[in-house]
Enzyme design. Sequence first.
Site, mmCIF file in Angstrom:
data_model
loop_
_atom_site.group_PDB
_atom_site.id
_atom_site.type_symbol
_atom_site.label_atom_id
_atom_site.label_comp_id
_atom_site.label_asym_id
_atom_site.label_seq_id
_atom_site.Cartn_x
_atom_site.Cartn_y
_atom_site.Cartn_z
ATOM 1 N N CYS A 150 32.138 33.831 46.183
ATOM 2 C CA CYS A 150 33.514 33.313 46.108
ATOM 3 C C CYS A 150 34.403 33.790 47.266
ATOM 4 O O CYS A 150 35.256 33.046 47.745
ATOM 5 C CB CYS A 150 34.139 33.681 44.772
ATOM 6 N N HIS A 242 41.372 34.490 45.197
ATOM 7 C CA HIS A 242 41.102 35.562 46.165
ATOM 8 C C HIS A 242 41.942 35.318 47.426
ATOM 9 O O HIS A 242 41.872 34.245 48.039
ATOM 10 C CB HIS A 242 39.618 35.560 46.569
#
Length: 344
Positions: A150, A242
């Site tokens: 990710c 993120h």
Amino acid sequence: MAVRVGVLGATGAVGQRLIQLLEPHPEFEIAALTASESSAGKTYGQAAKWRVNSPIPDDIAEMTVTATEPEAVPDDVDLLFSSLPSSVGAEVEPTFCEDGYVVSSNSSNSRMADDVPLVIPEVNAEHLDLLEVQRDERGWDGALVKNPNCSTITFVPTLAALAEFGLETVHVATLQAVSGAGYDGVTSMEIIDNAIPYIGSEEDKLETESRKLLGEFDGASLTHDEVEVAASCNRIPTIDGHLENVWVETEDPLSVEDAKTAMREYPSLDLRSSPDQFIHVFDDPDRPQPRMDRTLGDGMAIAAGGHRESTFGLQYNCLSHNTIRGAAGASVLNGELLLENGYL
Ligand SMILES: NC(=O)c1ccc[n+]([C@@H]2O[C@H](COP(=O)([O-])OP(=O)(O)OC[C@H]3O[C@@H](n4cnc5c(N)ncnc54)[C@H](OP(=O)(O)O)[C@@H]3O)[C@@H](O)[C@H]2O)c1
């Protein structure tokens, strides 16, 4: 006719996101759900503690979860989305591929194998043809394709947009959401009022996966890009999204305006889950921010901003939704690419 698909590890954090994205998907029909032995035999509603932000679909809640083994999955299922722990994926994904299933996987096992395509469709769709090499070498009727970690998915598209300037060195520091560790990954006592400057094996993933993704496939083998990447990874108390700080040094001069234009103009694709605008570039220096910008493009876009010239080259920040673009959505997009390229 929709392709019949299954989800391996369907009860977990990424598995639930996969179901959320696949259930309304017009090209795919969910026909199998697997998990561990402790969930097998239960209905999905009993086995999964449903935590994503939409109601559990009634038909899915009533499906029976099976063990994660090829014999338990109907033969007319063509594509499996895998969100298993990597140790389990390493053991069982090859058995499904041997049995003829095509597997689009999130798990980190085999991502760096020479004959396994690691794909972000907007960045390196042509690497998918590595599957011909894989089938020749392994004798599989099925196939295994991976999406990256990710945090790798968050910054590599911005590097791909800048590649024309000649990438030399990249430094990246991540601020990663707690959902990236799975539901049982980080306890509230560890993360509230805190930041954890260590995520096991994460730095290595950013440093190696990025070079594979930016590499060249000549039809027979893949050469990894030579860009030097150094990463530092931190867990912070956000739920999803993120955020990453990036410094890029290039062979050719790279101004702030050049970088913003290259990112804005970097193309999206026509796949069903592709966002209209792949990289959103903010002029406002305090964006992107996780809470405000993680759902751009239904969670499938990358956001970038805060571009400035620094001692260590061009600096900017980027962001993506880690369980959608960084995990479930990435696998679904790879599934759509497999379908478009005739692998299903
Ligand atoms: N979370 C993220 O943002 C993210 C992002 C990118 C990649 N990933 C990767 O995606 C994978 C899944 O992550 P997650 O966060 O969804 O994990 P998770 O919430 O812990 O879910 C794990 C899933 O795997 C199943 N499982 C566990 N042990 C098993 C076994 N021995 N045999 C068969 N099934 C088993 C679990 O079933 P039970 O419910 O029955 O235990 C559950 O369905 C991991 O490899 C992770 O590294 C996660």
